[in-house]
Enzyme design. Structure first.
Site, PDB file in Angstrom:
ATOM      1  N   ASP A  45       0.836  -1.203   0.000  1.00 20.33           N
ATOM      2  CA  ASP A  45       0.000   0.000   0.000  1.00 20.33           C
ATOM      3  C   ASP A  45       0.874   1.257   0.000  1.00 20.33           C
ATOM      4  O   ASP A  45       0.520   2.279  -0.602  1.00 20.33           O
ATOM      5  CB  ASP A  45      -0.939  -0.006   1.207  1.00 20.33           C
ATOM      6  CG  ASP A  45      -2.103  -0.971   1.014  1.00 20.33           C
ATOM      7  OD1 ASP A  45      -2.400  -1.319  -0.155  1.00 20.33           O
ATOM      8  OD2 ASP A  45      -2.720  -1.382   2.014  1.00 20.33           O
ATOM      9  N   ASN A 123      -4.818   8.957   1.674  1.00 21.66           N
ATOM     10  CA  ASN A 123      -4.939   8.382   3.023  1.00 21.66           C
ATOM     11  C   ASN A 123      -5.345   9.455   4.029  1.00 21.66           C
ATOM     12  O   ASN A 123      -6.419   9.389   4.592  1.00 21.66           O
ATOM     13  CB  ASN A 123      -3.601   7.790   3.489  1.00 21.66           C
ATOM     14  CG  ASN A 123      -3.514   6.288   3.299  1.00 21.66           C
ATOM     15  OD1 ASN A 123      -4.472   5.653   2.868  1.00 21.66           O
ATOM     16  ND2 ASN A 123      -2.370   5.725   3.627  1.00 21.66           N
ATOM     17  N   LYS A 167      -6.716   5.022  12.038  1.00 26.07           N
ATOM     18  CA  LYS A 167      -7.177   3.910  12.894  1.00 26.07           C
ATOM     19  C   LYS A 167      -6.299   3.817  14.146  1.00 26.07           C
ATOM     20  O   LYS A 167      -6.809   3.573  15.242  1.00 26.07           O
ATOM     21  CB  LYS A 167      -7.151   2.582  12.122  1.00 26.07           C
ATOM     22  CG  LYS A 167      -7.639   1.408  12.957  1.00 26.07           C
ATOM     23  CD  LYS A 167      -7.654   0.117  12.166  1.00 26.07           C
ATOM     24  CE  LYS A 167      -8.256  -1.022  12.977  1.00 26.07           C
ATOM     25  NZ  LYS A 167      -7.544  -1.292  14.230  1.00 26.07           N
TER      26      LYS A 167
HETATM   27  P1  NAP Z   1       5.430   3.197   6.303  1.00 30.39           P
HETATM   28  O1  NAP Z   1       5.653   3.783   7.663  1.00 30.39           O
HETATM   29  O2  NAP Z   1       6.578   2.565   5.592  1.00 30.39           O
HETATM   30  O3  NAP Z   1       4.214   2.109   6.311  1.00 30.39           O
HETATM   31  C1  NAP Z   1       3.099   2.299   7.043  1.00 30.39           C
HETATM   32  C2  NAP Z   1       2.175   1.091   7.005  1.00 30.39           C
HETATM   33  O4  NAP Z   1       0.858   1.563   6.690  1.00 30.39           O
HETATM   34  C3  NAP Z   1       2.514   0.005   5.977  1.00 30.39           C
HETATM   35  O5  NAP Z   1       2.349  -1.239   6.603  1.00 30.39           O
HETATM   36  C4  NAP Z   1       1.461   0.214   4.906  1.00 30.39           C
HETATM   37  O6  NAP Z   1       1.101  -0.982   4.244  1.00 30.39           O
HETATM   38  C5  NAP Z   1       0.282   0.678   5.729  1.00 30.39           C
HETATM   39  N1  NAP Z   1      -0.761   1.396   4.991  1.00 30.39           N
HETATM   40  C6  NAP Z   1      -0.637   2.382   4.075  1.00 30.39           C
HETATM   41  N2  NAP Z   1      -1.839   2.782   3.659  1.00 30.39           N
HETATM   42  C7  NAP Z   1      -2.752   2.009   4.315  1.00 30.39           C
HETATM   43  C8  NAP Z   1      -4.159   1.949   4.313  1.00 30.39           C
HETATM   44  N3  NAP Z   1      -4.890   2.781   3.566  1.00 30.39           N
HETATM   45  N4  NAP Z   1      -4.781   1.058   5.140  1.00 30.39           N
HETATM   46  C9  NAP Z   1      -4.067   0.230   5.927  1.00 30.39           C
HETATM   47  N5  NAP Z   1      -2.713   0.248   5.979  1.00 30.39           N
HETATM   48  C10 NAP Z   1      -2.073   1.138   5.179  1.00 30.39           C
HETATM   49  O7  NAP Z   1       4.874   4.370   5.400  1.00 30.39           O
HETATM   50  P2  NAP Z   1       4.403   4.353   3.893  1.00 30.39           P
HETATM   51  O8  NAP Z   1       4.475   2.970   3.348  1.00 30.39           O
HETATM   52  O9  NAP Z   1       5.076   5.466   3.173  1.00 30.39           O
HETATM   53  O10 NAP Z   1       2.862   4.758   4.076  1.00 30.39           O
HETATM   54  C11 NAP Z   1       2.510   6.025   4.599  1.00 30.39           C
HETATM   55  C12 NAP Z   1       1.248   5.793   5.367  1.00 30.39           C
HETATM   56  O11 NAP Z   1       1.603   5.046   6.527  1.00 30.39           O
HETATM   57  C13 NAP Z   1       0.602   7.054   5.908  1.00 30.39           C
HETATM   58  O12 NAP Z   1      -0.340   7.544   4.978  1.00 30.39           O
HETATM   59  C14 NAP Z   1      -0.032   6.578   7.208  1.00 30.39           C
HETATM   60  O13 NAP Z   1      -1.411   6.325   7.064  1.00 30.39           O
HETATM   61  C15 NAP Z   1       0.649   5.265   7.517  1.00 30.39           C
HETATM   62  N6  NAP Z   1       1.305   5.347   8.815  1.00 30.39           N
HETATM   63  C16 NAP Z   1       0.683   4.746   9.855  1.00 30.39           C
HETATM   64  C17 NAP Z   1       1.203   4.858  11.126  1.00 30.39           C
HETATM   65  C18 NAP Z   1       0.469   4.223  12.270  1.00 30.39           C
HETATM   66  O14 NAP Z   1      -0.514   3.535  12.035  1.00 30.39           O
HETATM   67  N7  NAP Z   1       0.888   4.492  13.484  1.00 30.39           N
HETATM   68  C19 NAP Z   1       2.400   5.554  11.350  1.00 30.39           C
HETATM   69  C20 NAP Z   1       3.024   6.139  10.259  1.00 30.39           C
HETATM   70  C21 NAP Z   1       2.454   6.042   8.972  1.00 30.39           C
HETATM   71  P3  NAP Z   1       2.078  -1.800   3.271  1.00 30.39           P
HETATM   72  O15 NAP Z   1       2.909  -2.648   4.188  1.00 30.39           O
HETATM   73  O16 NAP Z   1       1.135  -2.597   2.439  1.00 30.39           O
HETATM   74  O17 NAP Z   1       2.890  -0.813   2.497  1.00 30.39           O
END
Ligand code: NAP
Length: 268
Positions: A45, A123, A167
């Site tokens: 993703d 996102n 989430k």
């Molecule tokens: P990353 O820090 O390398 O990966 C973040 C994780 O979020 C990966 O496991 C990715 O899935 C997953 N992800 C991305 N979009 C998603 C969605 N719509 N629904 C469920 N999971 C999702 O960062 P990145 O790959 O550049 O992605 C940036 C995104 O990471 C941001 O938009 C943010 O939403 C998310 N993020 C989440 C957190 C948290 O939950 N605490 C913290 C930082 C960032 P894949 O393994 O399939 O790539």
């Protein structure tokens, strides 16, 4: 049909992307990075997010499809053991790509010197302080005062982004068919001066959220993980975009099944 394949650097992704390119070219599909009708993202993703941003100026003409070289994702609804099936569907459908579309968020940042920064996210958009200090801002919804926020920051998430960062900070999961966005607080302070609603708020498509930050010197806005530093901000405006992201739907995947698979695991 013109297509492009964008992959991350993982060995499995490189190999999967090469196979897709070879097979589509063998069936008279044309590789075209500048003006493709179909963009295939291979990785996860996260790869889809960077692929989406690479084609942000072509959302009217581009359809995305994403293949995950790991587990099933939220945007990536094909896995690498399904390459043959995906390629067969792409060839079978040709120019007639079945599609669905997802809501996006537009954010505009007006600086005190009159300059404007605009951005779109699939996102989420997160507003927070660069330093360890808290974000202090007036929040207006639909042009009416709503609250005085003080805390780590505010997150504006799309329905498809509701399973990501939003989430993790207590946002609701929203089905992508619902044309709304949500505002989720990040560690708000509640006392006599700063009082927030403390629940995620779901905002309809025709309403705008305005933030008027105080001491607005060192704010950052994070678009799907890409950080933009701000200076002397007057106002930050968040709303649902009139544009949508189009995804090729070569088969239907039930959203709630994806949620169950990703977060709960199979119930025996
Ligand atoms: P990353 O820090 O390398 O990966 C973040 C994780 O979020 C990966 O496991 C990715 O899935 C997953 N992800 C991305 N979009 C998603 C969605 N719509 N629904 C469920 N999971 C999702 O960062 P990145 O790959 O550049 O992605 C940036 C995104 O990471 C941001 O938009 C943010 O939403 C998310 N993020 C989440 C957190 C948290 O939950 N605490 C913290 C930082 C960032 P894949 O393994 O399939 O790539």
């Amino acid at each position: 049909m013109k297509f492009w394949v964008n992959n991350n650097g993982k060995e499995e992704s490189v190999q999967a992307a090469d196979k897709i390119r070879r097979e589509l070219i063998a069936h008279d599909f044309v590789l075209d990075q500048k003006a493709p009708s179909l963009v295939i993202s291979v990785g996860g993703d996260g790869t889809l997010l960077s692929t989406f941003h690479a084609y942000i100026d072509h959302l009217d003409t581009v359809k995305f499809v994403a293949l995950h070289t790991g587990h099933l994702g939220f945007y990536s609804d094909w896995t690498d053991d399904e390459i043959d099936e995906l390629v067969a569907r792409i060839i079978e459908q040709g120019d007639d790509i079945p599609a669905t579309s997802y809501p996006l968020i537009d954010v505009e940042i007006d600086a005190k010197d009159g300059s404007v920064i605009k951005g779109t996210a699939i996102n989420e958009v997160i507003v927070r302080r660069l330093s360890a200090l808290t974000l202090k801002t007036q929040v207006d919804i639909d042009n009416e005062y709503f609250e005085s926020f003080r805390g780590d920051g505010l997150c504006f998430a799309t329905p498809t982004g509701s399973t990501a960062y939003s989430k993790s900070i207590g946002g609701a999961l929203i089905h992508p068919k619902v044309n709304v966005f949500q505002m989720v607080e990040i560690a708000s302070i509640n006392n006599r001066v700063y009082r927030t609603i403390s629940s995620p708020i779901v905002i309809p498509a025709d309403q705008i959220v305005h933030l008027y930050p105080q001491d607005a010197e060192d704010y950052v806005v994070n678009f799907d993980g890409k950080v933009v530093k701000l200076k002397d901000t007057e106002c930050i405006k968040a709303q649902l975009s009139p544009q949508r992201a189009q995804f090729a739907q070569y088969r239907h995947r039930h959203f709630w099944t994806r949620v169950e698979t990703a977060f709960l695991g199979k119930n025996d």
